[in-house]
Design an enzyme around this catalytic site. Structure first.
Site, PDB file in Angstrom:
ATOM      1  N   ALA A  65       0.871  -1.172   0.000  1.00 27.38           N
ATOM      2  CA  ALA A  65       0.000   0.000   0.000  1.00 27.38           C
ATOM      3  C   ALA A  65       0.909   1.223   0.000  1.00 27.38           C
ATOM      4  O   ALA A  65       2.067   1.151   0.429  1.00 27.38           O
ATOM      5  CB  ALA A  65      -0.881  -0.022   1.238  1.00 27.38           C
ATOM      6  N   GLY A 110       0.627  -5.070   0.849  1.00 25.02           N
ATOM      7  CA  GLY A 110      -0.594  -5.084   0.038  1.00 25.02           C
ATOM      8  C   GLY A 110      -0.378  -5.711  -1.332  1.00 25.02           C
ATOM      9  O   GLY A 110      -1.321  -6.202  -1.956  1.00 25.02           O
ATOM     10  N   GLU A 113      -0.665  -9.340  -0.818  1.00 27.33           N
ATOM     11  CA  GLU A 113      -2.096  -9.591  -0.579  1.00 27.33           C
ATOM     12  C   GLU A 113      -2.892  -9.534  -1.888  1.00 27.33           C
ATOM     13  O   GLU A 113      -3.829 -10.307  -2.089  1.00 27.33           O
ATOM     14  CB  GLU A 113      -2.632  -8.575   0.438  1.00 27.33           C
ATOM     15  CG  GLU A 113      -2.059  -8.825   1.827  1.00 27.33           C
ATOM     16  CD  GLU A 113      -2.348  -7.701   2.805  1.00 27.33           C
ATOM     17  OE1 GLU A 113      -1.978  -6.544   2.501  1.00 27.33           O
ATOM     18  OE2 GLU A 113      -2.926  -7.965   3.867  1.00 27.33           O
ATOM     19  N   GLU A 133       4.710  -5.536   7.112  1.00 24.63           N
ATOM     20  CA  GLU A 133       3.970  -4.537   7.904  1.00 24.63           C
ATOM     21  C   GLU A 133       4.519  -4.360   9.309  1.00 24.63           C
ATOM     22  O   GLU A 133       4.469  -3.260   9.865  1.00 24.63           O
ATOM     23  CB  GLU A 133       2.479  -4.921   7.978  1.00 24.63           C
ATOM     24  CG  GLU A 133       1.696  -4.676   6.692  1.00 24.63           C
ATOM     25  CD  GLU A 133       1.779  -5.825   5.700  1.00 24.63           C
ATOM     26  OE1 GLU A 133       2.595  -6.749   5.903  1.00 24.63           O
ATOM     27  OE2 GLU A 133       1.023  -5.804   4.717  1.00 24.63           O
TER      28      GLU A 133
HETATM   29  N1  DAK Z   1       4.653   3.052  -0.702  1.00 23.42           N
HETATM   30  C1  DAK Z   1       5.092   4.204  -1.252  1.00 23.42           C
HETATM   31  N2  DAK Z   1       6.254   4.352  -1.917  1.00 23.42           N
HETATM   32  C2  DAK Z   1       7.021   3.259  -2.018  1.00 23.42           C
HETATM   33  C3  DAK Z   1       6.651   1.994  -1.481  1.00 23.42           C
HETATM   34  C4  DAK Z   1       5.394   1.915  -0.804  1.00 23.42           C
HETATM   35  N3  DAK Z   1       4.938   0.798  -0.290  1.00 23.42           N
HETATM   36  N4  DAK Z   1       7.626   1.126  -1.761  1.00 23.42           N
HETATM   37  C5  DAK Z   1       8.568   1.800  -2.452  1.00 23.42           C
HETATM   38  N5  DAK Z   1       8.212   3.070  -2.606  1.00 23.42           N
HETATM   39  C6  DAK Z   1       8.951   4.138  -3.289  1.00 23.42           C
HETATM   40  C7  DAK Z   1      10.165   4.542  -2.482  1.00 23.42           C
HETATM   41  O1  DAK Z   1       9.814   5.459  -1.461  1.00 23.42           O
HETATM   42  C8  DAK Z   1      11.025   5.174  -3.563  1.00 23.42           C
HETATM   43  O2  DAK Z   1      10.541   6.469  -3.807  1.00 23.42           O
HETATM   44  P1  DAK Z   1      11.569   7.717  -4.077  1.00 23.42           P
HETATM   45  O3  DAK Z   1      12.396   7.791  -2.868  1.00 23.42           O
HETATM   46  O4  DAK Z   1      12.350   7.298  -5.305  1.00 23.42           O
HETATM   47  O5  DAK Z   1      10.649   8.877  -4.295  1.00 23.42           O
HETATM   48  C9  DAK Z   1      10.706   4.328  -4.779  1.00 23.42           C
HETATM   49  O6  DAK Z   1       9.477   3.654  -4.499  1.00 23.42           O
HETATM   50  C10 DAK Z   1      11.760   3.272  -5.052  1.00 23.42           C
HETATM   51  O7  DAK Z   1      11.941   2.534  -3.847  1.00 23.42           O
HETATM   52  P2  DAK Z   1      13.404   2.285  -3.209  1.00 23.42           P
HETATM   53  O8  DAK Z   1      14.330   3.363  -3.553  1.00 23.42           O
HETATM   54  O9  DAK Z   1      13.164   1.986  -1.768  1.00 23.42           O
HETATM   55  O10 DAK Z   1      13.824   0.966  -3.997  1.00 23.42           O
HETATM   56  P3  DAK Z   1      14.808  -0.167  -3.511  1.00 23.42           P
HETATM   57  O11 DAK Z   1      15.037  -1.036  -4.713  1.00 23.42           O
HETATM   58  O12 DAK Z   1      15.995   0.402  -2.812  1.00 23.42           O
HETATM   59  O13 DAK Z   1      13.992  -1.003  -2.421  1.00 23.42           O
HETATM   60  C11 DAK Z   1      12.020  -2.143  -1.585  1.00 23.42           C
HETATM   61  C12 DAK Z   1      12.872  -1.739  -2.836  1.00 23.42           C
HETATM   62  C13 DAK Z   1      10.747  -2.809  -2.083  1.00 23.42           C
HETATM   63  C14 DAK Z   1      12.832  -3.162  -0.766  1.00 23.42           C
HETATM   64  C15 DAK Z   1      11.744  -0.880  -0.741  1.00 23.42           C
HETATM   65  O14 DAK Z   1      11.208   0.121  -1.611  1.00 23.42           O
HETATM   66  C16 DAK Z   1      10.756  -1.123   0.358  1.00 23.42           C
HETATM   67  O15 DAK Z   1      11.099  -1.676   1.399  1.00 23.42           O
HETATM   68  N6  DAK Z   1       9.506  -0.628   0.165  1.00 23.42           N
HETATM   69  C17 DAK Z   1       8.487  -0.701   1.158  1.00 23.42           C
HETATM   70  C18 DAK Z   1       7.930  -2.074   1.200  1.00 23.42           C
HETATM   71  C19 DAK Z   1       6.861  -2.181   2.264  1.00 23.42           C
HETATM   72  O16 DAK Z   1       7.096  -1.909   3.459  1.00 23.42           O
HETATM   73  N7  DAK Z   1       5.672  -2.583   1.834  1.00 23.42           N
HETATM   74  C20 DAK Z   1       4.602  -2.758   2.718  1.00 23.42           C
HETATM   75  C21 DAK Z   1       3.856  -1.483   2.754  1.00 23.42           C
HETATM   76  S1  DAK Z   1       2.651  -1.520   4.027  1.00 23.42           S
HETATM   77  C22 DAK Z   1      -4.606  -1.547   5.189  1.00 23.42           C
HETATM   78  C23 DAK Z   1      -4.512  -2.517   4.260  1.00 23.42           C
HETATM   79  C24 DAK Z   1      -3.315  -2.837   3.759  1.00 23.42           C
HETATM   80  C25 DAK Z   1      -2.191  -2.193   4.177  1.00 23.42           C
HETATM   81  C26 DAK Z   1      -2.286  -1.208   5.108  1.00 23.42           C
HETATM   82  C27 DAK Z   1      -3.494  -0.877   5.617  1.00 23.42           C
HETATM   83  N8  DAK Z   1      -5.835  -1.254   5.719  1.00 23.42           N
HETATM   84  C28 DAK Z   1      -6.896  -2.171   5.439  1.00 23.42           C
HETATM   85  C29 DAK Z   1      -6.022  -0.119   6.485  1.00 23.42           C
HETATM   86  C30 DAK Z   1      -0.964  -2.554   3.593  1.00 23.42           C
HETATM   87  C31 DAK Z   1       0.171  -2.080   4.055  1.00 23.42           C
HETATM   88  C32 DAK Z   1       1.361  -2.234   3.290  1.00 23.42           C
HETATM   89  O17 DAK Z   1       1.372  -2.767   2.208  1.00 23.42           O
END
Ligand code: DAK
Length: 256
Positions: A65, A110, A113, A133
């Site tokens: 997400a 997400g 998911e 998460e």
């Molecule tokens: N959201 C927003 N931007 C994201 C992102 C995300 N999930 N993942 C990556 N990006 C963005 C980065 O901020 C970066 O942006 P800039 O800095 O260039 O502006 C760009 O994408 C490239 O990412 P990286 O520079 O970090 O790329 P790397 O190759 O170094 O790393 C990575 C790739 C996938 C390992 C890293 O980007 C990463 O750890 N990303 C976050 C992964 C993550 O934590 N995903 C889970 C998100 S939480 C809900 C339902 C569902 C959810 C929540 C609530 N409700 C029902 C209320 C779900 C939650 C989630 O999914």
């Protein structure tokens, strides 16, 4: 509607939707959910599309997400984002046609998911899966706590969610999270081959199988067997079932 995030290609009875916001690793935001629901509104009544394929552009399938959008939300906005997303994922899962996730890269949070709401998953060797998460101090919100254990078993779901570990496509294959792993450049060719195979089957039997497999897992074996028997019986009212059997006996391909 003019799509900004989705790229849609429909040909030979197969729809391919590419989620395309590569600068943010295709993270799911409100605009995505609006566009995707609009696409589903168009798709649902169509009879010419037999299989849907979902994939992502660039190095991610979907990296989760959109954290940049979520960080600004208050609880009402969080609730709206949550219910909108949940409804969308349920809608995808309940589509009458099969949905294949072609997981080209990161499928995190997400994104994992979303892949799990598809009927099955084919992954590139470069794909990575996980529910990170816990790293953000939150629990999964689009049903990973439920779908992951159903797909991979209790221990694997608890391991992945509690550690927030990211696993390779090969490990995802080993635990049953994905059904096939391909070389990166072969991913779409392999997925299209599977989609074509399904599209060539009788759509009534495909849709009924999907519906009762999914309904059956949520109920008792006894009740699910009865459901199968009822649906099996109903097929004899369908021309396509008669045609399938006749074609076999006449040693020809069925004309669905
Ligand atoms: N959201 C927003 N931007 C994201 C992102 C995300 N999930 N993942 C990556 N990006 C963005 C980065 O901020 C970066 O942006 P800039 O800095 O260039 O502006 C760009 O994408 C490239 O990412 P990286 O520079 O970090 O790329 P790397 O190759 O170094 O790393 C990575 C790739 C996938 C390992 C890293 O980007 C990463 O750890 N990303 C976050 C992964 C993550 O934590 N995903 C889970 C998100 S939480 C809900 C339902 C569902 C959810 C929540 C609530 N409700 C029902 C209320 C779900 C939650 C989630 O999914």
């Amino acid at each position: 509607m003019e799509y900004q995030i989705l790229k849609i290609q429909i040909s030979d009875r197969i729809a391919v939707v590419t989620i395309s916001r590569p600068a943010a690793l295709n993270a799911l935001n409100t605009k995505f959910f609006k566009e995707f629901n609009h696409f589903l509104d168009d798709l649902e009544p169509r009879e010419d599309v037999k299989v849907l394929v979902l994939t992502g552009e660039g190095k991610a399938f979907v990296a989760g997400a959109d954290i940049a959008e979520m960080v600004h939300m208050d609880s009402d906005e969080g609730y709206a984002f949550s219910t909108f997303g949940q409804r969308t994922f349920d809608r995808l899962e309940q589509l009458s046609i099969p949905v294949i996730a072609a997981v080209n890269g990161y499928a995190l949070g997400g994104g994992c998911e979303l892949a799990m709401a598809c009927d099955f998953r084919v992954a590139s060797k470069l794909a990575k899966f996980g529910q990170p998460e816990m790293n953000l101090g939150m629990i999964p919100g689009y049903a990973a706590t439920q779908r992951l254990s159903r797909l991979t078993g209790l221990g694997n779901a608890l391991y992945l969610i509690l550690t927030a570990d990211t696993i390779t496509a090969e490990d995802a294959l080993r635990i049953g999270l994905v059904q096939k792993v391909t070389e990166p450049e072969m991913l779409m060719a392999e997925v299209m081959k599977l989609a074509s195979k399904i599209a060539a089957n009788g759509s009534q039997a495909v849709a009924t199988s999907k519906r009762i497999i999914r309904a059956g897992i949520a109920t008792s074996f006894q009740h699910a067997s009865e459901l199968e028997a009822v649906e099996f019986g109903k097929q004899f009212n369908h021309e396509s079932t008669k045609e399938g059997m006749k074609a076999f006996l006449e040693k020809r391909k069925p004309d669905w």
